[in-house]
Design a protein around this motif. Structure first.
Motif: not given
Length: 156
Positions: A12-13, A17, A20-21, A62, A89, A93, A126, A129, A133
Motif C-alpha cells: 500500500v505505502f 500510495e 495515487s500521488l 503531491y 502522513l 490524512d 484518504t 489510507l 496506517r
C-alpha cells in the motif's frame, strides 16, 4: 527499508500510495482548471490565474510527497524513521479529509452518492489510507521485520 513493513502495508505505502500521488500530480498539472472545478461536485467555478497557480503548486506537492515516500521507505532501515514518516502522513490524512469535507459542505459531505471521482479520492481513499496506517500502528498486519545486521567476523 520498506522491507521492514509487513507485506500489505509495504504494498500500500510503497506502490499504491505513490501511484495515487502521481495521479493527483498529473491531474493538477495537465488541466488546473478541471482540477479546481472538480474539488466540489456539480459546480463550475471560473478559475483565476491565482487558482491555477495554487492547483499547480498542489500538484507539485503531491509529486513531492511521492518522492519523499519512496525515498524514506526505500532507503532507511530504521523502523523508527518509517513509523515517524507514517505518523506524519496519518496526521496529514486527518487534515486532508477535514478540509475536503469542509469544502463539500455538510449536506454534500453526507451524500457520497453525489460525489464525483475527485471527492471519492479526497475523502474515501484518504480515509482508507488512514485506516491502513492505523491498522499498521495497531499491529494488525503483524510485526515489523527488523533487519538483523550480519555478525562481525572474529579476527584471530
Amino acid at each position: 527499508m520498506a522491507s521492514s513493513l509487513p507485506p500489505i502495508p509495504r504494498f500500500v505505502f510503497t506502490i499504491l500510495e505513490p501511484i495515487s500521488l502521481v495521479a493527483g500530480f498529473l491531474g493538477a498539472v495537465a488541466d488546473p482548471a478541471w482540477f479546481v472545478a472538480e474539488q466540489i461536485p456539480n459546480t463550475t467555478p471560473a478559475i483565476s490565474d491565482n487558482s491555477a497557480v495554487v492547483a499547480l503548486q498542489l500538484g507539485n506537492l503531491y509529486l513531492l510527497l511521492a518522492f519523499i515516500g519512496l525515498a524514506v521507505l526505500n532507503t532507511t532501515s530504521e523502523v523508527k524513521v518509517v513509523r515517524a514518516y507514517l505518523v506524519a502522513l496519518w496526521l496529514g490524512d486527518i487534515g486532508h479529509v477535514f478540509f475536503s469535507g469542509y469544502g463539500l459542505g455538510k449536506d454534500l459531505a453526507m451524500k457520497p452518492a453525489e460525489w464525483n471521482a475527485m471527492a471519492w479520492g479526497n475523502i474515501a481513499v484518504t480515509v482508507w489510507l488512514f485506516l491502513m496506517r492505523s491498522a499498521y500502528f495497531l499491529g494488525i498486519f503483524g510485526p515489523d521485520q527488523v533487519a538483523v545486521a550480519p555478525a562481525a567476523k572474529k579476527r584471530v
